[in-house]
Design an enzyme around this catalytic site. Sequence first.
Site, PDB file in Angstrom:
ATOM      1  N   ARG A 953      95.914 -58.273  14.791  1.00 15.15           N
ATOM      2  CA  ARG A 953      94.588 -57.801  15.178  1.00 15.15           C
ATOM      3  C   ARG A 953      93.772 -57.540  13.907  1.00 15.15           C
ATOM      4  O   ARG A 953      94.250 -56.886  12.976  1.00 15.15           O
ATOM      5  CB  ARG A 953      94.706 -56.525  16.007  1.00 15.15           C
ATOM      6  N   ARG A1022      91.407 -46.490  14.467  1.00 21.82           N
ATOM      7  CA  ARG A1022      91.402 -47.945  14.651  1.00 21.82           C
ATOM      8  C   ARG A1022      89.997 -48.514  14.517  1.00 21.82           C
ATOM      9  O   ARG A1022      89.078 -47.831  14.081  1.00 21.82           O
ATOM     10  CB  ARG A1022      92.034 -48.285  15.998  1.00 21.82           C
ATOM     11  N   LYS A1087      97.297 -42.818  18.248  1.00 21.65           N
ATOM     12  CA  LYS A1087      96.119 -43.590  17.831  1.00 21.65           C
ATOM     13  C   LYS A1087      94.842 -42.781  18.029  1.00 21.65           C
ATOM     14  O   LYS A1087      94.789 -41.842  18.823  1.00 21.65           O
ATOM     15  CB  LYS A1087      96.047 -44.892  18.632  1.00 21.65           C
ATOM     16  N   LYS A1089      90.552 -43.447  18.402  1.00 20.93           N
ATOM     17  CA  LYS A1089      89.542 -44.480  18.612  1.00 20.93           C
ATOM     18  C   LYS A1089      88.144 -43.889  18.546  1.00 20.93           C
ATOM     19  O   LYS A1089      87.885 -42.822  19.098  1.00 20.93           O
ATOM     20  CB  LYS A1089      89.755 -45.160  19.970  1.00 20.93           C
ATOM     21  N   CYS A1308      93.085 -57.336  30.182  1.00 23.28           N
ATOM     22  CA  CYS A1308      93.878 -57.345  28.951  1.00 23.28           C
ATOM     23  C   CYS A1308      94.742 -58.598  28.921  1.00 23.28           C
ATOM     24  O   CYS A1308      94.767 -59.375  29.859  1.00 23.28           O
ATOM     25  CB  CYS A1308      94.742 -56.094  28.881  1.00 23.28           C
ATOM     26  N   CYS A1314     102.460 -59.660  25.773  1.00 23.04           N
ATOM     27  CA  CYS A1314     102.528 -58.203  25.639  1.00 23.04           C
ATOM     28  C   CYS A1314     103.879 -57.685  26.130  1.00 23.04           C
ATOM     29  O   CYS A1314     104.277 -57.930  27.271  1.00 23.04           O
ATOM     30  CB  CYS A1314     101.394 -57.544  26.425  1.00 23.04           C
ATOM     31  N   CYS A1353      99.581 -53.168  32.518  1.00 22.46           N
ATOM     32  CA  CYS A1353     100.379 -51.939  32.441  1.00 22.46           C
ATOM     33  C   CYS A1353      99.412 -50.767  32.455  1.00 22.46           C
ATOM     34  O   CYS A1353      98.197 -50.954  32.373  1.00 22.46           O
ATOM     35  CB  CYS A1353     101.248 -51.933  31.174  1.00 22.46           C
ATOM     36  N   CYS A1357      94.230 -50.898  28.167  1.00 19.06           N
ATOM     37  CA  CYS A1357      93.490 -51.594  27.105  1.00 19.06           C
ATOM     38  C   CYS A1357      92.132 -52.107  27.572  1.00 19.06           C
ATOM     39  O   CYS A1357      91.190 -52.155  26.796  1.00 19.06           O
ATOM     40  CB  CYS A1357      94.326 -52.751  26.565  1.00 19.06           C
TER      41      CYS A1357
END
Length: 1456
Positions: A953, A1022, A1087, A1089, A1308, A1314, A1353, A1357
Amino acid sequence: MSPTPSTSSVARIAFLSSDVLVNSLPPLPTTSPYSQTVKSLSDASRHTPTILSIPNGGDPGATLLRNRSGKLLSYLALASPHLVTRLIPHIAELSSLPVVFHLAVQDDLSDVLTLRPSIPFVLQSSTAQQAHDHALLASKLARTEKKAVLHIFHLGDSTETVEEVQEGRVQPFLNSELPRSPPRTPISPFSNGVNGHGANGYLNGSNGINGHHVDDLIEPDSVTSELYRSYEAATWSTVALTRRVIRPITHRASTSPDTVIISFGRFPTLSESPAGVSLVFVSLFSPLLPAKLLQAIPASADRVIVLEQIQKWPVKFTPFYLEVVSTIQNSSIERKPAVLSGVLGNSDNVKQVDLLKLVQQAFSGLGPLRLGSFSNEETTIAPVELPHVPKHELSYTKILSNLFDGRLEIANTPFLVASEGSAATSPEFALGKVRGELEDREELVRAVQELMDSGDLSGDVHALLGKWMRARDDPAKSKALAEEVVWELDGVKDPAAAKVLALKHHLPALSRWIIGSDAWAYDLGASGLHHAIASGLNVNVLVVDTTPYSARHTADPHRRKQDVGLYAMNHGDVYVASVAVYSSYAQVLQAFVEADRYPGPSVVLAYLPYESEDAMALEVLKETKNAVDAGYWPLYRWDPSKEDGEAFSLDSDAVKRELQVFLDRQNHLSQLVRSKPEMASELVGSLGESVKEARRRRAQKAYEELLGAIDAPPMLVLYASDGGKAEKVAKRLAGRGKARGLSVDMKTMDSVVLEDLVKEEGLVVFVTSVAGQGEFPQNGRSFVKVLNGAVGRGEKPLQGVKFAVFGMGDSHYWPRPEDRHYYNKSGKDLDARLEQVGAERVVQLGLGDDQDADGPETGYKIWEPLVWKFLGVDAVEVREAEPEPITNEHIKVASNYLRGTIAEGLEDQTTGALSPADTQLTKFHGIYQQDDRDIRDERQAEGAEPAYQFMIRVRMPGGVCKPEQWLQMDQIADEHGNGTFKITTRQTFQFHGVIKRHLKSAIKDINRALLDTLAACGDVNRNVLCSAVPSLSKLHAEIYEFAKGVSEHLLPRTTAYHEIWLDKKQVAGDALKDVEPLYGEFYLPRKFKVAVAVPPTNDVDIFANDLGFIAILDDKGCLAGFNVTAGGGMGVTHGNKKTYPRTADVMGFCTVEQGKFVAEKIMLVQRDNGNREDRKNARLKYTIDRMGLDVFKAEVEKLLGYKLAPARPYSFDRNIDDFGWATGEDGKHHFTLFIENGRIQDEPGRDFKAGMRELAKIHKGTFRLTANQHVVVSDIPTSELETIKNLLAKYKLDNLSQSGLRLSSSACVAFPTCGLAMAESERYLPVLIDKVEKMCEENGLRNDSIVMRMTGCPNGCARPYLAEVAFVGKAPGTYLMLLGGGYYGQRLNKIYRESVTEPEILAILNPMIKQYALERLEGEHFGDFAIRAGYIAPTTSGAEWYDRMGGEGEHREVMA
């Protein structure tokens, strides 16, 4: 075609009795009625014949001859003229082989009776039961007599019933000797009529009505009588098995009948025979004894009507009519009856009155005798039926059409059938056609040359013809010049000119192709292909192979199309390519272009695996990936026109990797031996000693372990785990067992075989979690398949084995009563199966439930002591403390600022993976380790490791990309990835399919483009988002710079990234050490964001981010600062109510200058207060809920040293992109184009990747990626506007005709890359939208925006929890359904249904959409309507997300 009881029972007997089973497939779209039975038996039966499927138009006779070594061959097919024509050339040779032809017919025996004279035994079955019994009889006959048997049976209907012989009795029956006399049986000789059941009036005694005994009428030395005796003996054997009488001729008579009707075909079931009529039914067509026929004709008969189910026969007299006439004429009967011929049609509705009418017609002698209905009674001239080209195969023809638009000629196109006949599609015919056209073109060239030599032309015309001669093979130039040549020569009085004009259609250079397809253009014996290769003609042959990889063993090994490539390459002057459109679209294009350019024969082998036309594109994709990855279908190109070193190009990455490793090893050894010749003998000589020494050490170690464990009770722990939870439990159990002095071994379930398990003397413990809908985890599925197979066969291979099972699941995961059985299904099934195969359960099944107070621990604590008690070690006191589990926090702190052993792992060529700890660290570098889950099972079955690959990414704050950077991303995808790249919901690029040896070079190339991947993932800040806002040029520039500033300010300072990926050396002796001033050595708990939004467009979903900045403008329209939001986040864990999505809270206002420092302090408070014990509760949203917003804000302001100003007013009205054209304040233009789910790729009809590449070559502005996965072509000056518009139109990138639903959708990646995906997402959402948007169109909502999102899932995302309608994957094909999100991202949706499949989704949405269309208020969006209409309750905060889930009132879901 759907199977019937007849086809199913015949297919079953053919499968169980044969060594080789050949199944001829009907023309598409018809499916074989046998295939379903054959497939189910292949999975369950102990008997395993070789199964070969022959495509329609194939050569079954040749296939049977190649497999003649079997004791019994069976052939299954639907009778057709085409099929009989293919069999006739081989029938003489096949007649002396043990083969049974089971041919199904539908009310017409015309085709199959063509074979009768050549085959010794011919049986005919009228009912399903008779078909079953005759299939057994035919198999016995063929195997015993080693002669062919033709078994003709009628398809029948689904209402028939069949009493089948048990599987275990078939082979003993076939192997038994034939009886020498009829069996003694209680069955009455008067039973078993035409339908296999007893009925009054059937006379089947041994003595005929004429009083002649059978034996008196048989010539003992005749061939026919010998065949009959063989038939009779096989019949006795079959009767003994089935306990049902089988007769060659059965009849039903009234007293002194004057008319006898002899039926050769399927006759109706009548309760009794009409007065004066005797009915005779013949089931043995060959050998047909005259004596048997005479027996059936009483002396009182005046006439015999022979009814044959033959509707088209080439000569006047039909075969059985002639036989009956001959039999009667040659007999010694004094009073010979008249013999009349009649035709039997469909007899389903025939009644007694119809028989009487037939007899009356025979008396009167009027017209042809016909009984039953006939399909062609209404004589109409039917249009010529064109061959059906399956929709999947259109993929290749579409590509050809797009590539060679205007000059493509498919020489055997199905459209020629109307004018040329059915042979027009055969490659043999097409090659002759092409040869003729090329000869005509040569004639044209000679005519042009003659015309030029004549000297009667003007200078301009002569020059024009000269130009054409020089460019006649150039596709573009020859076509343009052709029009001029025709124009100039029109009116020229010259024979050569007249000839040129007569051949004018050959002036343009065409791209000539012949297509070989299993479905509609089968190349018999590959004769057309062989001739094309040897011809030297400039013709291209496209050979389509449709054999699925999973069914490769059922295909004829002698007709492997892959081998055609080797044959063609050996010829030396043929271009050859092997391609697969679902693997590499770019390679297909390249191969087609090169084949067209090559001045000679070209053969392109094209893979397109599918079993039926209903096969989903997703299944075709998976089969293709398996075939290419395994090397079954290698991708390559061979161009003899190139230099020797460049002629062959291997395009399969998987094969290329293995080949490279092999070559590297060979080159290394070769260089060693060249430099030191004495090493050659040492290398070889020491090899044996090294092996011996290694074996000695292994044996010694095993001996020592044996001594150490000689007194310890053994325990084998087997586990199946996808996510690692079950593996951890297994490891803990094994560790505790060792601490108690047990001899413990631990393995995955798939690593053991049943044969080894039987040898286990101690306890075998199974620990398994659940995957999907009660399925087993990947590393346990092979073991369970073997176990299920043993259960299905009734075997007990594990007798004496003692076992215990602990299963792990979530009772809340399947809340509906009908789904309850999925809870812990794998554990329950395993426990039951083990007992069924003979193992002894010594500890009751243990079940761990995530919903218990301590999760699975609650059940585990009860179950584990029972294990120790059985083993007699429950009293052993264990003092040693268990090791603390290694967590991400341990990995981070021990990593030396994100270094770990990544560099060393990249050098390790023994595996395509990195170590588990390093895979956690590579996330900080923007890299996720994955594997191709489409081919995971296949690789596991082959004993290979998963197809490891990596996702990269890019960090690109604000999503702004320069054209040259786009071109480099495009190139990286081709050179290092899978040929595509993804625009993510984090406004950046993502590459998939990067293998380990490409990682470093890919990262270097990204950095050369002045981008990087540092902190694109991991427990850090991120990629920072910012609104695209194409119409606000000045404001976008300001917020873009702000986003970049925040990103740089929060960037990790470790030098590990540059050392590992860019070869920047670490300072010797650690003179300078890394320091992370913001993150410290532990980095963040999870994470982080950040996003920047510009009202009124919330295209970044500001409230889904940990930190948000909402741009606030002053009175002059300039950027004054930002409202600050904190605490948003999407991630959830299914069934864990401690996790939930949350929308961010507005904390206050800050200036532009304060912004990056506010971001820093909020991140630092999260760093110091986030939950590091439980990663599922570590995000900022949980920290704020735990601390309280006021306390959290106070901590931030304490670090800032000042208070945030009060928030200022703002408003949003949408969170989708504004598609189409917009003009900015600076006069520059912007176009927002739709890229479905952000996937940049080329596919037939949508060459978006190529289009964007061409756009980037000329565009002088920028590209802006949106957080909704689309692209804005930005900053286009007016001078370039037309050029850009034309390019967008050329590649259909300007197409915005999609529905409002599709334009508002997002998904996603999910499968296949994934590792967290539980269900499809990106590949499935477009398919679902196809169906839902039809509902919208029916209700007038085509252009209405409804925000629909899908993820594979619950990690969120694609931000599904803010969508108006959302689907979150739980298992393959099963989703959580959510409703009620706010249209501009201001409100969370809520769970409406906890488990839905596609039919349920459509059933729910259909009335809901209709009601929305009829009852919505002005301006009301779907999510708001769902709440107002009472479908779902509004979600007021993240912590209350679960409250009132499942619908409201009448719409509430019934929970378990």
